[in-house]
Enzyme design. Structure first.
Site, PDB file in Angstrom:
ATOM      1  N   TRP A  21     -44.230 -75.345  56.603  1.00  0.00           N
ATOM      2  CA  TRP A  21     -45.398 -75.829  55.871  1.00  0.00           C
ATOM      3  C   TRP A  21     -46.307 -74.653  55.508  1.00  0.00           C
ATOM      4  O   TRP A  21     -46.566 -73.779  56.334  1.00  0.00           O
ATOM      5  CB  TRP A  21     -46.142 -76.851  56.728  1.00  0.00           C
ATOM      6  CG  TRP A  21     -47.327 -77.482  56.056  1.00  0.00           C
ATOM      7  CD1 TRP A  21     -47.443 -77.875  54.760  1.00  0.00           C
ATOM      8  CD2 TRP A  21     -48.574 -77.797  56.675  1.00  0.00           C
ATOM      9  NE1 TRP A  21     -48.674 -78.423  54.526  1.00  0.00           N
ATOM     10  CE2 TRP A  21     -49.403 -78.391  55.692  1.00  0.00           C
ATOM     11  CE3 TRP A  21     -49.079 -77.636  57.967  1.00  0.00           C
ATOM     12  CZ2 TRP A  21     -50.701 -78.822  55.959  1.00  0.00           C
ATOM     13  CZ3 TRP A  21     -50.362 -78.071  58.236  1.00  0.00           C
ATOM     14  CH2 TRP A  21     -51.162 -78.662  57.233  1.00  0.00           C
ATOM     15  N   ASP A  49     -37.630 -77.135  60.590  1.00  0.00           N
ATOM     16  CA  ASP A  49     -38.292 -78.312  60.042  1.00  0.00           C
ATOM     17  C   ASP A  49     -38.852 -78.034  58.654  1.00  0.00           C
ATOM     18  O   ASP A  49     -39.479 -77.000  58.420  1.00  0.00           O
ATOM     19  CB  ASP A  49     -39.434 -78.710  60.992  1.00  0.00           C
ATOM     20  CG  ASP A  49     -40.220 -79.904  60.490  1.00  0.00           C
ATOM     21  OD1 ASP A  49     -39.626 -80.990  60.354  1.00  0.00           O
ATOM     22  OD2 ASP A  49     -41.425 -79.752  60.232  1.00  0.00           O
ATOM     23  N   TYR A  54     -43.514 -79.794  51.153  1.00  0.00           N
ATOM     24  CA  TYR A  54     -43.858 -78.408  51.458  1.00  0.00           C
ATOM     25  C   TYR A  54     -43.554 -77.533  50.234  1.00  0.00           C
ATOM     26  O   TYR A  54     -42.401 -77.289  49.891  1.00  0.00           O
ATOM     27  CB  TYR A  54     -43.095 -77.903  52.673  1.00  0.00           C
ATOM     28  CG  TYR A  54     -43.446 -78.601  53.968  1.00  0.00           C
ATOM     29  CD1 TYR A  54     -44.508 -79.504  54.048  1.00  0.00           C
ATOM     30  CD2 TYR A  54     -42.715 -78.373  55.127  1.00  0.00           C
ATOM     31  CE1 TYR A  54     -44.826 -80.141  55.234  1.00  0.00           C
ATOM     32  CE2 TYR A  54     -43.032 -79.007  56.323  1.00  0.00           C
ATOM     33  CZ  TYR A  54     -44.085 -79.887  56.368  1.00  0.00           C
ATOM     34  OH  TYR A  54     -44.388 -80.523  57.547  1.00  0.00           O
ATOM     35  N   SER A 150     -43.575 -89.758  61.321  1.00  0.00           N
ATOM     36  CA  SER A 150     -44.562 -88.710  61.535  1.00  0.00           C
ATOM     37  C   SER A 150     -45.947 -89.297  61.315  1.00  0.00           C
ATOM     38  O   SER A 150     -46.220 -89.864  60.253  1.00  0.00           O
ATOM     39  CB  SER A 150     -44.323 -87.538  60.580  1.00  0.00           C
ATOM     40  OG  SER A 150     -45.297 -86.531  60.765  1.00  0.00           O
ATOM     41  N   GLN A 176     -43.223 -87.470  65.056  1.00  0.00           N
ATOM     42  CA  GLN A 176     -43.839 -86.146  64.997  1.00  0.00           C
ATOM     43  C   GLN A 176     -45.342 -86.327  64.778  1.00  0.00           C
ATOM     44  O   GLN A 176     -45.814 -86.382  63.651  1.00  0.00           O
ATOM     45  CB  GLN A 176     -43.219 -85.309  63.878  1.00  0.00           C
ATOM     46  CG  GLN A 176     -43.639 -83.856  63.907  1.00  0.00           C
ATOM     47  CD  GLN A 176     -42.988 -83.067  62.779  1.00  0.00           C
ATOM     48  OE1 GLN A 176     -43.283 -83.302  61.616  1.00  0.00           O
ATOM     49  NE2 GLN A 176     -42.114 -82.149  63.126  1.00  0.00           N
TER      50      GLN A 176
END
Length: 200
Positions: A21, A49, A54, A150, A176
């Protein structure tokens, strides 16, 4: 590196993961990204991840060539679905977007399957049954091994588990959440029953 089982599954995931990210495809150039990924891998990190959001996909595009240098069996790769674009079906968790986002992530990273696929947020506009059925379909097709969530609340997770049990679908295997010294309550108070009872 310490490795831990993903909930009740047999999958071994490194205690530390490498995220992408606001880095790959944006503030970190490709050469530095490659150095970071390879250093993490050499240090025992097997969990990498990413997400469609992103860098609007550019993080996964950056990761693709780097991941090809590492034996696929040594990696646990995740992506997340929710924010994919501005079109009417480019975001959220409807079946159309979940499937198309999965295929796009696989193309960007040059993969045949995702180990982990997260619902990046809860979607109040899509029935949980629709999302769960779509994740179950992707698992049965071999495009995803485990799905999860998440930033979902305990109540939202409970609904997902109930739907999966009722319709005999693969349930979420992971969540998450934000978890740090300033944000502890959701994990330590709300989610503990799911950790204990469901192996989340």
């Amino acid at each position: 590196m310490e490795y831990r089982r993903l909930g009740h599954s047999g999958l071994q995931v490194s205690a530390l993961s490498l995220g992408s990210w606001v880095t790959y495809g944006r503030t970190v150039d490709n050469q530095a990204a490659r150095a970071c990924v390879l250093a993490a891998y050499e240090g025992g990190v097997n969990f990498i991840d990413s997400a469609e959001a992103y860098g609007q996909g550019s993080a996964e595009t950056t990761l693709g060539p780097i991941l090809s240098e590492i034996r696929r069996e040594d990696l646990v790769i995740s992506s997340k679905v929710f924010w994919g674009g501005d079109g009417p079906n480019d975001s959220g968790l409807c079946a159309k977007h979940v499937v198309e986002a999965c295929h796009a992530a696989l193309r960007r990273m040059g993969l045949e399957y995702l180990d982990l696929y997260f619902c990046h947020r809860h979607d109040p506009d899509t029935p949980v049954l629709e999302t769960a059925r779509t994740m179950d379909l992707l698992i049965r097709q071999g495009k995803v091994l485990y799905w999860g969530t998440s930033e979902w609340t305990a109540e939202q997770l409970s609904e997902a588990y109930e739907v999966c049990e009722r319709y005999n679908l693969h349930p979420p295997a992971m969540e998450q959440p934000q978890y740090n010294m300033f944000h502890r309550a959701r994990v330590e108070k709300e989610l503990v029953p799911h950790f204990r009872d469901r192996g989340l």
